[in-house]
Design a protein around this motif. Sequence first.
Motif, PDB file in Angstrom:
ATOM      1  N   SER A   1      33.140  31.035  26.892  1.00 53.63           N
ATOM      2  CA  SER A   1      33.459  31.632  28.067  1.00 53.63           C
ATOM      3  C   SER A   1      33.663  33.152  27.862  1.00 53.63           C
ATOM      4  O   SER A   1      33.042  33.968  28.593  1.00 53.63           O
ATOM      5  CB  SER A   1      34.181  31.524  28.959  1.00 53.63           C
ATOM      6  OG  SER A   1      35.495  31.013  27.843  1.00 53.63           O
ATOM      7  N   SER A   2      33.703  33.845  26.590  1.00 55.54           N
ATOM      8  CA  SER A   2      34.125  35.483  26.670  1.00 55.54           C
ATOM      9  C   SER A   2      32.964  36.130  27.143  1.00 55.54           C
ATOM     10  O   SER A   2      32.731  36.988  27.081  1.00 55.54           O
ATOM     11  CB  SER A   2      34.536  35.331  25.278  1.00 55.54           C
ATOM     12  OG  SER A   2      34.152  35.380  24.822  1.00 55.54           O
ATOM     13  N   GLY A   3      31.618  34.934  26.611  1.00 58.37           N
ATOM     14  CA  GLY A   3      30.130  35.761  26.725  1.00 58.37           C
ATOM     15  C   GLY A   3      29.672  36.135  28.145  1.00 58.37           C
ATOM     16  O   GLY A   3      28.419  36.629  28.148  1.00 58.37           O
ATOM     17  N   PHE A   4      30.289  36.341  29.144  1.00 55.03           N
ATOM     18  CA  PHE A   4      29.309  36.026  30.204  1.00 55.03           C
ATOM     19  C   PHE A   4      30.699  36.541  31.482  1.00 55.03           C
ATOM     20  O   PHE A   4      31.693  36.183  31.439  1.00 55.03           O
ATOM     21  CB  PHE A   4      28.520  34.933  30.902  1.00 55.03           C
ATOM     22  CG  PHE A   4      29.828  34.012  31.004  1.00 55.03           C
ATOM     23  CD1 PHE A   4      30.316  33.429  32.255  1.00 55.03           C
ATOM     24  CD2 PHE A   4      29.316  32.903  29.838  1.00 55.03           C
ATOM     25  CE1 PHE A   4      31.050  32.712  32.252  1.00 55.03           C
ATOM     26  CE2 PHE A   4      30.536  31.734  29.705  1.00 55.03           C
ATOM     27  CZ  PHE A   4      30.801  31.156  31.233  1.00 55.03           C
ATOM     28  N   THR A   5      30.194  37.508  32.657  1.00 56.90           N
ATOM     29  CA  THR A   5      30.794  37.106  33.449  1.00 56.90           C
ATOM     30  C   THR A   5      30.603  36.737  34.515  1.00 56.90           C
ATOM     31  O   THR A   5      29.599  36.712  35.432  1.00 56.90           O
ATOM     32  CB  THR A   5      30.958  38.558  33.847  1.00 56.90           C
ATOM     33  OG1 THR A   5      31.390  39.815  32.753  1.00 56.90           O
ATOM     34  CG2 THR A   5      31.296  39.202  35.506  1.00 56.90           C
ATOM     35  N   SER A   6      31.253  36.123  35.509  1.00 57.33           N
ATOM     36  CA  SER A   6      31.242  34.813  36.083  1.00 57.33           C
ATOM     37  C   SER A   6      30.110  35.795  37.603  1.00 57.33           C
ATOM     38  O   SER A   6      31.187  36.482  37.610  1.00 57.33           O
ATOM     39  CB  SER A   6      32.568  34.063  36.688  1.00 57.33           C
ATOM     40  OG  SER A   6      32.210  33.313  37.917  1.00 57.33           O
ATOM     41  N   LYS A   7      29.485  35.131  38.463  1.00 62.40           N
ATOM     42  CA  LYS A   7      28.688  35.994  39.387  1.00 62.40           C
ATOM     43  C   LYS A   7      29.580  35.843  40.164  1.00 62.40           C
ATOM     44  O   LYS A   7      29.807  36.719  42.028  1.00 62.40           O
ATOM     45  CB  LYS A   7      27.464  36.252  39.578  1.00 62.40           C
ATOM     46  CG  LYS A   7      26.371  36.243  38.836  1.00 62.40           C
ATOM     47  CD  LYS A   7      25.268  35.900  39.732  1.00 62.40           C
ATOM     48  CE  LYS A   7      24.316  36.311  38.788  1.00 62.40           C
ATOM     49  NZ  LYS A   7      22.937  36.251  39.307  1.00 62.40           N
ATOM     50  N   LEU A   8      30.435  34.582  40.077  1.00 61.34           N
ATOM     51  CA  LEU A   8      31.476  34.173  42.036  1.00 61.34           C
ATOM     52  C   LEU A   8      32.523  33.897  41.206  1.00 61.34           C
ATOM     53  O   LEU A   8      33.241  32.688  41.092  1.00 61.34           O
ATOM     54  CB  LEU A   8      30.938  33.128  42.680  1.00 61.34           C
ATOM     55  CG  LEU A   8      29.555  33.429  43.060  1.00 61.34           C
ATOM     56  CD1 LEU A   8      28.891  31.407  43.372  1.00 61.34           C
ATOM     57  CD2 LEU A   8      30.094  33.940  44.473  1.00 61.34           C
ATOM     58  N   PRO A   9      33.689  34.888  40.720  1.00 61.99           N
ATOM     59  CA  PRO A   9      34.712  34.729  40.470  1.00 61.99           C
ATOM     60  C   PRO A   9      35.725  34.357  41.094  1.00 61.99           C
ATOM     61  O   PRO A   9      36.063  34.641  42.715  1.00 61.99           O
ATOM     62  CB  PRO A   9      35.366  35.797  39.330  1.00 61.99           C
ATOM     63  CG  PRO A   9      34.514  36.875  40.544  1.00 61.99           C
ATOM     64  CD  PRO A   9      32.961  36.329  40.351  1.00 61.99           C
ATOM     65  N   ASP A  10      37.081  33.461  40.741  1.00 60.09           N
ATOM     66  CA  ASP A  10      37.594  32.566  41.811  1.00 60.09           C
ATOM     67  C   ASP A  10      37.245  32.298  43.725  1.00 60.09           C
ATOM     68  O   ASP A  10      37.542  32.336  44.892  1.00 60.09           O
ATOM     69  CB  ASP A  10      38.721  34.408  42.626  1.00 60.09           C
ATOM     70  CG  ASP A  10      39.029  34.709  41.843  1.00 60.09           C
ATOM     71  OD1 ASP A  10      39.633  34.248  40.477  1.00 60.09           O
ATOM     72  OD2 ASP A  10      38.880  36.245  41.920  1.00 60.09           O
ATOM     73  N   LEU A  11      36.522  31.157  43.256  1.00 58.51           N
ATOM     74  CA  LEU A  11      35.436  31.088  44.712  1.00 58.51           C
ATOM     75  C   LEU A  11      36.071  29.648  44.553  1.00 58.51           C
ATOM     76  O   LEU A  11      36.312  28.762  43.631  1.00 58.51           O
ATOM     77  CB  LEU A  11      33.910  31.288  44.185  1.00 58.51           C
ATOM     78  CG  LEU A  11      33.130  30.514  45.548  1.00 58.51           C
ATOM     79  CD1 LEU A  11      32.914  31.610  46.219  1.00 58.51           C
ATOM     80  CD2 LEU A  11      31.994  30.079  45.345  1.00 58.51           C
ATOM     81  N   PRO A  12      37.114  29.635  45.850  1.00 58.24           N
ATOM     82  CA  PRO A  12      37.740  28.448  45.726  1.00 58.24           C
ATOM     83  C   PRO A  12      36.633  26.657  46.139  1.00 58.24           C
ATOM     84  O   PRO A  12      35.186  27.397  46.538  1.00 58.24           O
ATOM     85  CB  PRO A  12      38.285  28.429  47.165  1.00 58.24           C
ATOM     86  CG  PRO A  12      37.869  29.440  48.135  1.00 58.24           C
ATOM     87  CD  PRO A  12      36.620  30.163  47.092  1.00 58.24           C
TER      88      PRO A  12
END
Length: 385
Positions: free
Chosen positions: A5-16
């Motif tokens: 999980s440290s190898g990428f950045t979420s495109k949609l962080p905190d999406l409920p």
Amino acid sequence: MALISSGFTSKLPDLPTSIFTVMSGLAKKHNALNLSQGFPNFNMDSTLINLVSKAMEEGYNQYAPMKGIYALREVISEKIASLYNAKYHPESEITITVGATEALYSTISAFVGPGDEVVVLKPAYDSYEPAIIANGGTPVLIQMKGKSFEIDWIAFKAALNENTRMVIINSPHNPSGRVFSVEDMIQLGDCLKDTKILLLSDEAYEHITFDGVSHQSVARFPNLIERSIICASFGKTFHSTGWKMGYCAAPKSLMEEIQKIHEFTVFSVSHPVQVALANYLKEPSHYTGLGNFFQQKRDLFLSAISESRFTYTPSQGTYFQLLDYSAITEEHDVALARRLTIEKGLASIPISVFNCNGEDNKQLRFCFAKTDETLLKAAKILCSI
Ligand code: PMP
Ligand code: GLN
């Protein structure tokens, strides 16, 4: 399993989680009547089901053409011409999609990228913003006014600038049930005049309007057509939301770009269902009667709650009715929707989740695409509150 999980950045962080999933899940858990998520609880026309079986028996079980079968695109083109007096060429200007959702996503993905702004009127259907953000764009949110959902066209125009790539409209409007007027469309045309901004028009409920109000498709407006993409849903029109069938229509140069995304996300859509829809759509009464059908349901529901403490403006279109509970409680709409589901056995959708900054106007949305029996049971609960 190793953690990556440290190898990428979420495109949609905190999406409920979508409120539709949340409320339908809660309704199921508490065995409540589910007037939250928008889908019918009655069966669709068996004629259409039989047409699908027939198409399967006849061997339409392999990939359909990427754009959709020609016969279906042709009958859609004829439908648009007869209803809105506009010509969309079946070969190059119509694509069959996985519901309106894929039509919306493929359109947004085709045109929106980093640095682009997309104007969205709030409250808004919840798929627009994630699609914009996932493609690197920035949603610019304009709140419709209070409880009337009028559009502030001055604020709308002020939000447009050289970075605005697209604006998204939705009429008949989910969740408010408001239908854009001719005056709205004129204002919209004025705002977009002399710009290169694209117009994405979500017309999922195009056939569901009431009391003589007519749907103002962008296809009716020659000054808008050149910049517009129309997205539509057979799920809403034929009581078949689980089939996930829809289409989009746009001028050739725009459609070519949309098809590039469509081709490499889904390639093509259910072949037997397309064959069936192509036959079924030949009979216009299969969709022209939809407004009357749902108006009877709206009216049954509204007359059954007339003695309740909820207040309302009758919905002009869609199969949603908003009820205002400000005379009953000060409670937040999300809390009330949860409590009514758990304690009273009736699920609805709180509107604040679709508004800018969670603006809470004490309104809940009820889906009246339900059997008369369900609507009367729901009304009885509402009258007891
Ligand atoms: N737009 C609006 C306004 C909707 O309410 C919905 C939900 N049905 C959709 C698009 C998506 O439609 P579909 O189920 O055909 O993907
Ligand atoms: N369009 C439906 C609604 O507004 C829900 C679709 C979905 O669940 N994503 O209720």
